[in-house]
Design a protein around this motif. Structure first.
Motif, mmCIF file in Angstrom:
data_model
loop_
_atom_site.group_PDB
_atom_site.id
_atom_site.type_symbol
_atom_site.label_atom_id
_atom_site.label_comp_id
_atom_site.label_asym_id
_atom_site.label_seq_id
_atom_site.Cartn_x
_atom_site.Cartn_y
_atom_site.Cartn_z
ATOM 1 N N VAL A 86 0.836 -1.204 0.000
ATOM 2 C CA VAL A 86 0.000 0.000 0.000
ATOM 3 C C VAL A 86 0.872 1.255 0.000
ATOM 4 O O VAL A 86 0.632 2.208 -0.754
ATOM 5 N N ILE A 87 1.881 1.265 0.856
ATOM 6 C CA ILE A 87 2.762 2.428 0.980
ATOM 7 C C ILE A 87 3.511 2.692 -0.326
ATOM 8 O O ILE A 87 3.654 3.843 -0.762
ATOM 9 N N GLU A 88 3.980 1.641 -0.954
ATOM 10 C CA GLU A 88 4.675 1.822 -2.232
ATOM 11 C C GLU A 88 3.735 2.365 -3.301
ATOM 12 O O GLU A 88 4.130 3.197 -4.124
ATOM 13 N N ALA A 89 2.474 1.907 -3.266
ATOM 14 C CA ALA A 89 1.485 2.418 -4.219
ATOM 15 C C ALA A 89 1.197 3.899 -3.983
ATOM 16 O O ALA A 89 0.875 4.638 -4.923
ATOM 17 N N LEU A 90 1.332 4.343 -2.735
ATOM 18 C CA LEU A 90 1.116 5.752 -2.404
ATOM 19 C C LEU A 90 2.307 6.620 -2.819
ATOM 20 O O LEU A 90 2.209 7.847 -2.821
ATOM 21 N N GLY A 91 3.432 5.979 -3.131
ATOM 22 C CA GLY A 91 4.601 6.704 -3.611
ATOM 23 C C GLY A 91 5.431 7.360 -2.530
ATOM 24 O O GLY A 91 6.195 8.292 -2.821
ATOM 25 N N CYS A 92 5.326 6.883 -1.282
ATOM 26 C CA CYS A 92 6.063 7.524 -0.188
ATOM 27 C C CYS A 92 7.089 6.589 0.448
ATOM 28 O O CYS A 92 7.618 6.879 1.520
ATOM 29 N N GLY A 93 7.363 5.446 -0.190
ATOM 30 C CA GLY A 93 8.298 4.485 0.367
ATOM 31 C C GLY A 93 9.746 4.907 0.212
ATOM 32 O O GLY A 93 10.123 5.522 -0.786
ATOM 33 N N LEU A 94 10.556 4.563 1.217
ATOM 34 C CA LEU A 94 11.993 4.800 1.171
ATOM 35 C C LEU A 94 12.777 3.511 0.999
ATOM 36 O O LEU A 94 13.945 3.540 0.628
ATOM 37 N N GLY A 95 12.137 2.389 1.319
ATOM 38 C CA GLY A 95 12.790 1.105 1.150
ATOM 39 C C GLY A 95 13.106 0.413 2.467
ATOM 40 O O GLY A 95 12.863 0.933 3.546
ATOM 41 N N TRP A 96 13.681 -0.782 2.341
ATOM 42 C CA TRP A 96 14.002 -1.613 3.502
ATOM 43 C C TRP A 96 15.321 -1.195 4.137
ATOM 44 O O TRP A 96 16.250 -0.794 3.452
ATOM 45 N N VAL A 97 15.353 -1.270 5.487
ATOM 46 C CA VAL A 97 16.585 -1.001 6.227
ATOM 47 C C VAL A 97 16.823 -2.160 7.183
ATOM 48 O O VAL A 97 15.889 -2.873 7.574
ATOM 49 N N ASP A 98 18.088 -2.351 7.534
ATOM 50 C CA ASP A 98 18.406 -3.364 8.530
ATOM 51 C C ASP A 98 17.855 -2.944 9.887
ATOM 52 O O ASP A 98 17.679 -1.750 10.162
ATOM 53 N N GLY A 99 17.607 -3.929 10.745
ATOM 54 C CA GLY A 99 17.123 -3.612 12.073
ATOM 55 C C GLY A 99 18.222 -3.035 12.949
ATOM 56 O O GLY A 99 19.361 -2.842 12.515
ATOM 57 N N ASP A 100 17.865 -2.770 14.210
ATOM 58 C CA ASP A 100 18.862 -2.292 15.154
ATOM 59 C C ASP A 100 18.843 -3.195 16.383
ATOM 60 O O ASP A 100 18.475 -4.368 16.284
ATOM 61 N N GLU A 101 19.189 -2.682 17.542
ATOM 62 C CA GLU A 101 19.258 -3.511 18.742
ATOM 63 C C GLU A 101 17.905 -4.114 19.124
ATOM 64 O O GLU A 101 17.847 -5.161 19.762
ATOM 65 N N GLY A 102 16.811 -3.455 18.734
ATOM 66 C CA GLY A 102 15.509 -3.875 19.221
ATOM 67 C C GLY A 102 14.611 -4.616 18.255
ATOM 68 O O GLY A 102 13.559 -5.118 18.657
ATOM 69 N N HIS A 103 14.978 -4.679 16.971
ATOM 70 C CA HIS A 103 14.075 -5.326 16.014
ATOM 71 C C HIS A 103 14.805 -5.702 14.738
ATOM 72 O O HIS A 103 15.939 -5.274 14.493
ATOM 73 N N GLY A 104 14.133 -6.474 13.932
ATOM 74 C CA GLY A 104 14.698 -6.919 12.668
ATOM 75 C C GLY A 104 14.451 -5.936 11.538
ATOM 76 O O GLY A 104 14.154 -4.760 11.758
ATOM 77 N N ARG A 105 14.537 -6.438 10.328
ATOM 78 C CA ARG A 105 14.399 -5.645 9.105
ATOM 79 C C ARG A 105 13.105 -4.826 9.123
ATOM 80 O O ARG A 105 12.064 -5.303 9.557
ATOM 81 N N ALA A 106 13.196 -3.582 8.650
ATOM 82 C CA ALA A 106 12.038 -2.682 8.684
ATOM 83 C C ALA A 106 11.901 -1.949 7.353
ATOM 84 O O ALA A 106 12.884 -1.744 6.632
ATOM 85 N N TYR A 107 10.661 -1.554 7.070
ATOM 86 C CA TYR A 107 10.398 -0.786 5.845
ATOM 87 C C TYR A 107 10.170 0.668 6.234
ATOM 88 O O TYR A 107 9.332 0.984 7.088
ATOM 89 N N ARG A 108 10.907 1.561 5.586
ATOM 90 C CA ARG A 108 10.819 2.989 5.912
ATOM 91 C C ARG A 108 10.059 3.763 4.836
ATOM 92 O O ARG A 108 10.109 3.444 3.653
ATOM 93 N N PHE A 109 9.390 4.822 5.303
ATOM 94 C CA PHE A 109 8.601 5.666 4.406
ATOM 95 C C PHE A 109 8.387 7.013 5.083
ATOM 96 O O PHE A 109 8.770 7.204 6.245
#
Length: 319
Positions: A86-109
């Protein structure tokens, strides 16, 4: 009626930027009462005593203040993929990033105002050791009694140049519902409160009167009762923390609140929140008019001027 979307489970964490890292960290731990889950050079991962995740506040050293990013946890891996589509269809996606100390892979927008968000599913749960383990198995860690000792992350408030644009976006991107909003006489929406679950809200957007974009208003952690908010006021007083306003009761959402500034200038709230739940699947948003808002807070208190003007990072005319 639009069928409620349950792809997003809850608000997960907030990243705050500070140009006074050690002072801010001292405030959030010794005074506000968050616990450190992990710390490295210029980054600290913090949580309330009953937050189940590894962290709910990421404090990051920077040359400025304000919001770094806002994170939500998806309700399943499949739900995460649905939201990404949905987010990619809205045109506001930034893409996937690696997680940090508290979580795994995340999608940014980004939202229409330029704030950065991320969604993830794979998370790291906090595991209590002997020193932090609660007597009751259904509490993430014991009440440690340090400072205010807030219980859990509740919500945040972001500033936006155009709240209407955000409303149209967030209901699509996150599947959020509108619980309440302010309808101004000039046709604009002055503020809007959103939820992804049965809480009355997890994020609010209010109009940035400076006309700037991407700024932060406040983050809120919840305590159990009003007496905890009153006690927090004494703790802030004893520690020389600037109390902006409160304790008082909001008209919108009915929260009993207290606002302070942490050392870098970011606004932080302590609130007795969570008593109200939106159980109705066909909830109709509560509309507050400009005349309603001029009455002040729930007990007729005039809202302090800085509450409408102060945000982070500051703009030049704020001084």
């Amino acid at each position: 009626m639009v069928e409620p979307c349950h792809d997003i489970a809850h608000l997960a964490h907030v990243e705050l930027l500070t140009d006074r890292f050690e002072d801010s960290l001292d405030f959030f731990t010794r005074v506000y009462g968050l616990s450190v889950s992990a710390k490295s050079e210029g980054v600290a991962y913090l949580r309330g005593f009953d937050d189940y995740e590894f962290h709910t506040l990421k404090l990051t050293a920077a040359t400025t203040t304000g919001i770094g990013h806002v994170a939500y946890r998806a309700s399943s891996p499949e739900a995460l993929q649905r939201r990404v589509a949905v987010i990619e269809a809205l045109g506001c996606g930034l893409g996937w990033v690696d997680g940090d100390e508290g979580h795994g892979r995340a999608y940014r927008f980004t939202d229409p105002d330029g704030h950065t968000f991320e969604i993830y599913y794979d998370t790291r749960r906090f595991v209590a050791d002997d020193s932090s383990r609660a007597a009751l198995k259904n509490i993430a860690s014991r009440f440690h009694g340090q400072g205010v000792c807030v219980r859990r992350l509740d919500h945040l408030n972001l500033l936006a140049k155009d709240v209407s644009a955000v409303r149209d976006w967030i209901t699509q991107a996150l599947g959020s519902r509108v619980s309440e909003y302010i309808q101004l006489d000039n046709g604009r929406i002055g503020g809007c409160w959103f939820t992804v679950n049965n809480k009355t809200y997890d994020v609010a957007y209010t109009e940035d009167h400076t006309g700037h974009t991407g700024r932060f208003h406040h983050v809120t952690y919840a305590v159990d009762q009003r007496e905890d908010v009153l006690r927090a006021a004494d703790i802030f007083l004893e520690n020389g923390v600037h109390i902006e306003t409160g304790p008082h009761k909001h008209a919108i959402q009915g929260t009993f609140f207290l606002y302070v500034y942490e050392p870098a200038g970011n606004r932080v709230e302590v609130a007795n929140a969570g008593a109200r739940l939106l159980l109705a699947p066909d909830w109709e948003p509560v509309v507050w008019t400009e005349a309603d808002r001029k009455k002040g807070q729930a007990w007729g208190l005039k809202t302090i001027e800085s509450f409408h003007t102060h945000g982070t990072p500051p703009v030049p005319h704020e001084g």
